[in-house]
Design a protein around this motif. Structure first.
Motif, PDB file in Angstrom:
ATOM      1  N   ILE A 170     -12.661  -6.711   6.905  1.00 18.58           N
ATOM      2  CA  ILE A 170     -12.481  -5.544   6.309  1.00 18.58           C
ATOM      3  C   ILE A 170     -11.532  -6.310   5.057  1.00 18.58           C
ATOM      4  O   ILE A 170     -10.883  -7.226   5.272  1.00 18.58           O
ATOM      5  N   ARG A 171     -11.805  -5.656   3.836  1.00 15.29           N
ATOM      6  CA  ARG A 171     -11.448  -6.064   2.842  1.00 15.29           C
ATOM      7  C   ARG A 171     -10.648  -5.138   2.047  1.00 15.29           C
ATOM      8  O   ARG A 171     -11.213  -4.139   1.720  1.00 15.29           O
ATOM      9  N   ILE A 172      -9.455  -5.212   1.861  1.00 14.33           N
ATOM     10  CA  ILE A 172      -8.650  -4.381   0.969  1.00 14.33           C
ATOM     11  C   ILE A 172      -8.108  -4.946  -0.310  1.00 14.33           C
ATOM     12  O   ILE A 172      -7.581  -5.865  -0.302  1.00 14.33           O
ATOM     13  N   PRO A 173      -8.167  -4.436  -1.538  1.00 13.12           N
ATOM     14  CA  PRO A 173      -7.677  -4.678  -2.706  1.00 13.12           C
ATOM     15  C   PRO A 173      -6.157  -4.714  -2.648  1.00 13.12           C
ATOM     16  O   PRO A 173      -5.530  -3.791  -2.092  1.00 13.12           O
ATOM     17  N   THR A 174      -5.398  -6.148  -2.757  1.00 14.80           N
ATOM     18  CA  THR A 174      -3.991  -6.090  -2.894  1.00 14.80           C
ATOM     19  C   THR A 174      -3.432  -4.782  -3.326  1.00 14.80           C
ATOM     20  O   THR A 174      -3.595  -5.053  -4.832  1.00 14.80           O
ATOM     21  N   PRO A 175      -2.643  -4.057  -2.850  1.00 17.64           N
ATOM     22  CA  PRO A 175      -1.794  -3.017  -3.695  1.00 17.64           C
ATOM     23  C   PRO A 175      -0.896  -3.608  -4.843  1.00 17.64           C
ATOM     24  O   PRO A 175      -0.521  -4.686  -4.687  1.00 17.64           O
ATOM     25  N   ALA A 176      -1.155  -2.871  -5.833  1.00 21.24           N
ATOM     26  CA  ALA A 176      -0.400  -3.112  -7.218  1.00 21.24           C
ATOM     27  C   ALA A 176       1.107  -3.263  -6.762  1.00 21.24           C
ATOM     28  O   ALA A 176       1.551  -2.445  -6.182  1.00 21.24           O
ATOM     29  N   PRO A 177       1.667  -4.273  -7.255  1.00 23.61           N
ATOM     30  CA  PRO A 177       3.350  -4.480  -6.981  1.00 23.61           C
ATOM     31  C   PRO A 177       3.913  -3.164  -7.484  1.00 23.61           C
ATOM     32  O   PRO A 177       3.705  -2.472  -8.806  1.00 23.61           O
ATOM     33  N   GLY A 178       4.869  -2.721  -6.728  1.00 27.75           N
ATOM     34  CA  GLY A 178       5.800  -1.559  -6.972  1.00 27.75           C
ATOM     35  C   GLY A 178       5.143  -0.344  -6.372  1.00 27.75           C
ATOM     36  O   GLY A 178       5.614   0.954  -6.562  1.00 27.75           O
ATOM     37  N   SER A 179       4.090  -0.461  -5.881  1.00 27.62           N
ATOM     38  CA  SER A 179       3.389   0.745  -5.465  1.00 27.62           C
ATOM     39  C   SER A 179       4.124   1.268  -4.101  1.00 27.62           C
ATOM     40  O   SER A 179       4.681   0.449  -3.469  1.00 27.62           O
ATOM     41  N   GLY A 180       4.064   2.649  -3.799  1.00 22.24           N
ATOM     42  CA  GLY A 180       4.760   3.267  -2.757  1.00 22.24           C
ATOM     43  C   GLY A 180       3.502   3.560  -1.663  1.00 22.24           C
ATOM     44  O   GLY A 180       2.503   4.239  -2.277  1.00 22.24           O
ATOM     45  N   SER A 181       3.839   3.932  -0.464  1.00 22.96           N
ATOM     46  CA  SER A 181       2.880   4.259   0.551  1.00 22.96           C
ATOM     47  C   SER A 181       3.281   4.862   1.698  1.00 22.96           C
ATOM     48  O   SER A 181       4.563   4.658   1.787  1.00 22.96           O
ATOM     49  N   CYS A 182       2.625   5.720   2.225  1.00 28.36           N
ATOM     50  CA  CYS A 182       2.925   6.363   3.692  1.00 28.36           C
ATOM     51  C   CYS A 182       2.073   6.808   4.325  1.00 28.36           C
ATOM     52  O   CYS A 182       1.004   7.528   3.738  1.00 28.36           O
ATOM     53  N   TYR A 183       2.235   6.760   5.744  1.00 22.39           N
ATOM     54  CA  TYR A 183       1.096   7.643   6.582  1.00 22.39           C
ATOM     55  C   TYR A 183       2.029   8.689   7.532  1.00 22.39           C
ATOM     56  O   TYR A 183       2.626   8.217   8.374  1.00 22.39           O
ATOM     57  N   ALA A 184       1.682   9.914   6.921  1.00 15.97           N
ATOM     58  CA  ALA A 184       2.474  10.994   7.828  1.00 15.97           C
ATOM     59  C   ALA A 184       1.498  11.557   8.861  1.00 15.97           C
ATOM     60  O   ALA A 184       0.796  11.858   8.724  1.00 15.97           O
ATOM     61  N   LYS A 185       1.982  11.382   9.995  1.00 15.99           N
ATOM     62  CA  LYS A 185       1.363  11.803  11.259  1.00 15.99           C
ATOM     63  C   LYS A 185       1.919  12.675  12.150  1.00 15.99           C
ATOM     64  O   LYS A 185       3.270  12.548  12.671  1.00 15.99           O
TER      65      LYS A 185
END
Length: 288
Positions: A170-185
């Motif tokens: 699996i290849r994932i572009p490294t998220p940009a510095p300062g990015s925010g993320s969340c998985y709400a489940k």
């Protein structure tokens, strides 16, 4: 019930595994963590004559960064994702998502490649992969090809993986510095599939949304990318009004199935609620 008789194979190299798949064709099935395949075999929903275990192939393991890309072996377990210092630092969305999958016993054995390849719309990794703009490396008799996650999932248990191919990375572009993320489940209990869930990766610049990805779990026959909601948010401030409007757009693409977790209207409403929560949490985690 017990499975039909089968032959067990444990290759130690990728070429050997591909050769076994080619040799036995439709009679062969791949075994990763086994949490989906083995129950199906016990119920005789799957009746392979040959089971090819991928756990002894070192080339399918590992988590590393190459250039501006994070590369994860398809046989990396959920627990390895959770405890990876690289992912904790540079791709926390994947750590958060893996931590919400089932229970510790499953996470110690279940693999990211197995979760993705099973293509159950209730699985968590497909939406995470869409939100992270991931791509998948597929290897088979004809060689290697790389397929974007967006478009890879074609239907329930149906992907672009062709007969004789194995997902290797699996290849994932490294998220940009300062990015925010969340998985709400939202789920009924520990270990359950999501009633509704939303994955978000957000980048802010100058007080407005520079980029955002939004993906939904268990809202259709595949994980869904909420592109209309993404397009709406870009260039706007992320406030209560824009978040509510984006959630409404995400709800428009939902087509869940009624089951013990709730009826259609409830599930769609919860998809909207999870989208709002994920956007707000991702905003709070942005550092630039």
């Amino acid at each position: 019930m017990i499975p039909r008789p089968f032959e067990y194979h444990a290759p130690t190299t990728l070429p050997d595994a591909i050769a076994l798949l080619s040799q036995y064709g439709d009679e062969a099935k791949l075994l990763a963590g086994g949490h989906s395949m083995l129950p199906m075999m016990k119920l005789r929903f799957a009746e392979p004559g040959h089971l090819i275990d991928l756990r002894k192939i070192p080339a399918l393991k590992g988590i590393r960064e190459v250039g501006n890309e994070i590369r994860i072996g398809a046989m990396a377990t959920e627990n390895e994702l959770i405890w990876s210092p690289l992912l904790q630092q540079k791709c926390p969305l994947l750590v958060e998502g893996a931590g919400l999958i089932s229970d510790p016993q499953v996470r110690y054995m279940g693999t990211i490649g197995g979760d993705i390849s099973h293509a159950d719309p209730a699985n968590d990794h497909p939406a995470l992969m869409l939100a992270l703009n991931a791509s998948f490396v597929l290897n088979g008799p004809a060689g290697e090809r790389v397929v974007p996650a967006d478009g890879y999932f074609l239907g329930i248990y149906w992907t672009q993986l062709e007969a004789g191919e194995i997902m290797t990375e699996i290849r994932i572009p490294t998220p940009a510095p300062g990015s925010g993320s969340c998985y709400a489940k939202l789920k009924r209990k520990t270990g359950d599939y999501a009633t509704a869930a939303t994955a978000v990766v957000l980048r802010m610049q100058g007080g407005v949304v520079a980029d955002v990805t939004i993906a939904l779990t268990n809202m259709g026959e595949t994980a869904l990318r909420a592109t209309a909601a993404e397009d709406f948010l870009r260039g706007k401030a992320l406030d209560d009004q824009s978040i509510s409007s984006a959630a409404a757009l995400a709800m428009q693409i939902c087509n869940p199935v009624e089951d013990l977790r709730g009826d259609v209207a409830y599930k769609v409403a919860m998809a909207g609620e999870m989208t709002q929560r994920a956007l707000r949490t991702a905003l709070s985690r942005c550092t630039a």
